[in-house]
Design a protein around this motif. Structure first.
Motif, PDB file in Angstrom:
ATOM      1  N   GLY A   1      -0.560   3.054 -13.413  1.00 56.60           N
ATOM      2  CA  GLY A   1       0.600   2.910 -12.538  1.00 56.60           C
ATOM      3  C   GLY A   1       1.874   3.273 -13.258  1.00 56.60           C
ATOM      4  O   GLY A   1       1.892   3.501 -14.470  1.00 56.60           O
TER       5      GLY A   1
ATOM      6  N   ASN B   1       0.799  -1.217   0.000  1.00 53.23           N
ATOM      7  CA  ASN B   1       0.000   0.000   0.000  1.00 53.23           C
ATOM      8  C   ASN B   1       0.841   1.281   0.000  1.00 53.23           C
ATOM      9  O   ASN B   1       0.287   2.375   0.006  1.00 53.23           O
TER      10      ASN B   1
ATOM     11  N   SER C   1       2.041   3.348  -2.096  1.00 53.50           N
ATOM     12  CA  SER C   1       1.865   3.535  -3.536  1.00 53.50           C
ATOM     13  C   SER C   1       2.962   4.389  -4.159  1.00 53.50           C
ATOM     14  O   SER C   1       3.348   4.161  -5.316  1.00 53.50           O
TER      15      SER C   1
ATOM     16  N   ARG D   1       1.934   2.098  -7.839  1.00 58.13           N
ATOM     17  CA  ARG D   1       0.518   1.906  -8.160  1.00 58.13           C
ATOM     18  C   ARG D   1      -0.307   1.963  -6.881  1.00 58.13           C
ATOM     19  O   ARG D   1       0.110   1.481  -5.827  1.00 58.13           O
ATOM     20  N   ASP D   2      -1.494   2.539  -6.994  1.00 54.87           N
ATOM     21  CA  ASP D   2      -2.417   2.648  -5.876  1.00 54.87           C
ATOM     22  C   ASP D   2      -3.363   1.450  -5.875  1.00 54.87           C
ATOM     23  O   ASP D   2      -3.255   0.570  -6.714  1.00 54.87           O
TER      24      ASP D   2
END
Length: 552
Positions: A517, A314, A316, A321-322
């Motif tokens: 991403g 997480n 990110s 990437r989220d």
């Protein structure tokens, strides 16, 4: 006895000296109630737990439980100042706050593994003791009156290792696990095929022994939090010697010490649903320390894999990437609460060497084949003198011809060479590079092997997902070391390569990105070296790198 005297001295002065100047270790989440408790592990060792329940709940409410267990939840030199700080250590505050777990109706329990924080016993560094603790933590949480009986686990690094321990030992109530940057084989955090990792890994086991010996908070710890940790020092002090000694000297993975910590074979048989995250540039738990459990796993699983280092899925900004936290909360909601699982285009989200994201049904993909790709390793020689690193380029090179089309591989390249040595236990380090038209070589992956005797040597490099663009070529460098990663004992003797191959898991079908991403931050720090054009010309061998096909 040093720990005992320290604890007693600290306990005597704690109330008179430190209560008035206490600082919070971390704030208790505003929407949770915090209590501390103890319960027994499988051998009677008492384990300390922080329990967090939703504040707006009723005493009769039952909650699915998220459990984390490891060495990082106690107040000590690793996690704060035991002389001045009060309150819990919220290691996973990002998960708690970002996932809104108490608003969702979850309970959260964080448990100190034996020897750490307020738990009794002596740390076992992935051994049977800690494996017992992982089972006990899950089964205790599942059996409480405020629990629905369904437990999910959350962790990263060491407290992801404890999750793999739980998968291997099948505790009652375990219904899901989010495993980030884990360890599934204790041997692989100290050695790769007999070659020891760099200098920091000689000290790591002793550092954990130091964490074990530190007292809990002197501000708000109840008496049991002082009493139980004493039992480990009194009854089993040998751990402070055994783990550093074995981690530094037991290079043979068949040693009983490492066999006790090789849990992937059992974990792979688990049917508990798992959400994985692991980075191909993880210098801490190592890029391959999930693969033996992931590959052939019996249960439902989903993975995020890519170019990051030792970070959480997480994070990110570091991963590129989220949405990892959104996906993991939906994962828990489904497997712990029975809510529908959102549809996803593939079971794996993978980031390649260019930082581009796509989905796959599995990883390595089904069309990855060693029969499709290989490169020759030319005869050559290097000195096993520990002088090389991935940015120096010293050793025996072989290059493929430049490719005329894009080539992608996904999985673990395999080095297979014939070697001649003057003495046993010479070191062989293999570094695979992507080399552009100007001779700039960017590291793709690496691996190492301790050569016991002359003959054929075969070993896997770390997993990777890479695309080689037209005009680029692969280069394999064989040498005695990569000091950025390994710290072997050099023999100082020449090692002769008489020939061989590198097998590459090439993909048959062209891939296109179907996810947003970008690159991981760690990609900026991948080693790069420059190779003399004459060396490239003289050391170019043959290769099989066929063109990928379009899906019909």
């Amino acid at each position: 006895m040093k720990k005992i005297s320290l604890l007693l001295a600290f306990a005597l002065v704690a109330t008179s000296l430190f209560v008035q100047t206490a600082a919070r270790a971390d704030e208790v989440p505003a929407d949770a109630e915090w209590t501390q408790t103890w319960f027994e592990s499988g051998d009677g060792t008492m384990l300390h737990a922080d329990v967090f329940l939703p504040k707006d709940g009723k005493p009769t409410d039952r909650h699915p439980v998220i459990v984390s267990i490891g060495p990082y939840f106690g107040t000590n030199a690793l996690n704060g100042d035991p002389l001045t700080e009060a309150g819990p250590i919220m290691r996973f505050g990002d998960m708690i706050e970002g996932g809104k777990i108490f608003e969702r109706g979850y309970a959260y329990v964080q448990v100190d593994s034996r020897g750490f924080g307020g738990s009794g016993g002596c740390y076992s560094y992935g051994g049977v003791g800690e494996q017992m603790d992982a089972v006990a933590a899950v089964e205790w949480a599942a059996s409480q009156k405020w629990s629905t009986g369904k437990v999910g686990m959350w962790g990263k690094s060491y407290d992801a290792w404890t999750q793999v321990m739980a998968l291997a030992n099948k505790p009652k109530g375990l219904a899901a696990a989010v495993v980030q940057s884990p360890i599934d084989d204790g041997y692989k955090i100290a050695f790769m095929n007999g070659v020891h990792y760099n200098a920091g890994w000689y000290a790591t086991p002793a550092l954990y022994g130091g964490y074990d010996l530190l007292p809990p908070s002197l501000v708000d710890s109840p008496p049991d939090e002082f009493i139980y940790p004493l039992t480990g020092t009194l009854t089993d002090p040998s751990c402070y010697v055994i783990h550093p000694a074995m981690s530094n000297t037991a290079s043979d993975r068949r040693d009983p010490y490492w066999q006790e910590r090789e849990i992937s074979a059992l974990a792979r048989k688990s049917k508990v649903p798992v959400m994985w995250s692991h980075g191909f540039n993880d210098a801490n738990t190592k890029p391959d320390n999930f693969l033996d459990t992931w590959d052939g796993y019996a249960g439902w699983q989903r993975g995020w894999f890519g170019q990051w280092d030792h970070v959480r899925g997480n994070e990110s900004d570091l991963v590129g990437r989220d949405r990892f936290l959104d996906e993991t909360m939906a994962f828990f909601d489904h497997f712990l609460k029975g809510k529908p699982l959102p549809k996803a285009p593939g079971r794996v989200e993978v980031q390649d060497g260019e930082g581009v994201w796509r989905t796959e049904a599995q990883w390595p993909p089904k069309d990855a084949s060693y029969k499709r790709g290989s490169m020759e390793v030319l005869p050559g020689e290097y000195t096993d003198d520990a002088q090389n690193d991935a940015e120096s380029g010293e050793g025996s090179w072989t290059f493929t011809p430049p490719t005329k089309h894009s080539v992608r591989f996904a999985g673990t390249p395999v080095v297979n060479v014939e070697v001649e040595t003057m003495v046993p236990n010479a070191n062989l380090v293999a570094l695979l590079y992507d080399v552009d038209e100007a001779g700039t070589a960017r590291l793709v992956t690496r691996g190492a092997y301790l050569i016991e005797a002359a003959g054929r040597v075969k070993f896997e490099l770390y997993p990777q997902d890479w695309i080689l663009r037209p005009g680029h070529r692969l280069g394999i460098l064989l040498s005695g070391n990569d000091s950025l990663w390994f710290n072997p004992t050099p023999t100082g003797t020449p090692v002769t390569i008489t020939g061989g191959k590198v097998k590459l898991p090439l993909l048959k079908w062209i891939r296109k990105s179907n996810l947003d991403g970008g690159p991981a931050e760690a990609q900026e720090n991948v080693p790069v070296t420059t190779v003399d054009p004459q060396i490239i010309e003289e050391r170019t061998g043959t290769a099989r790198l066929p063109k990928m096909k379009k899906r019909r």
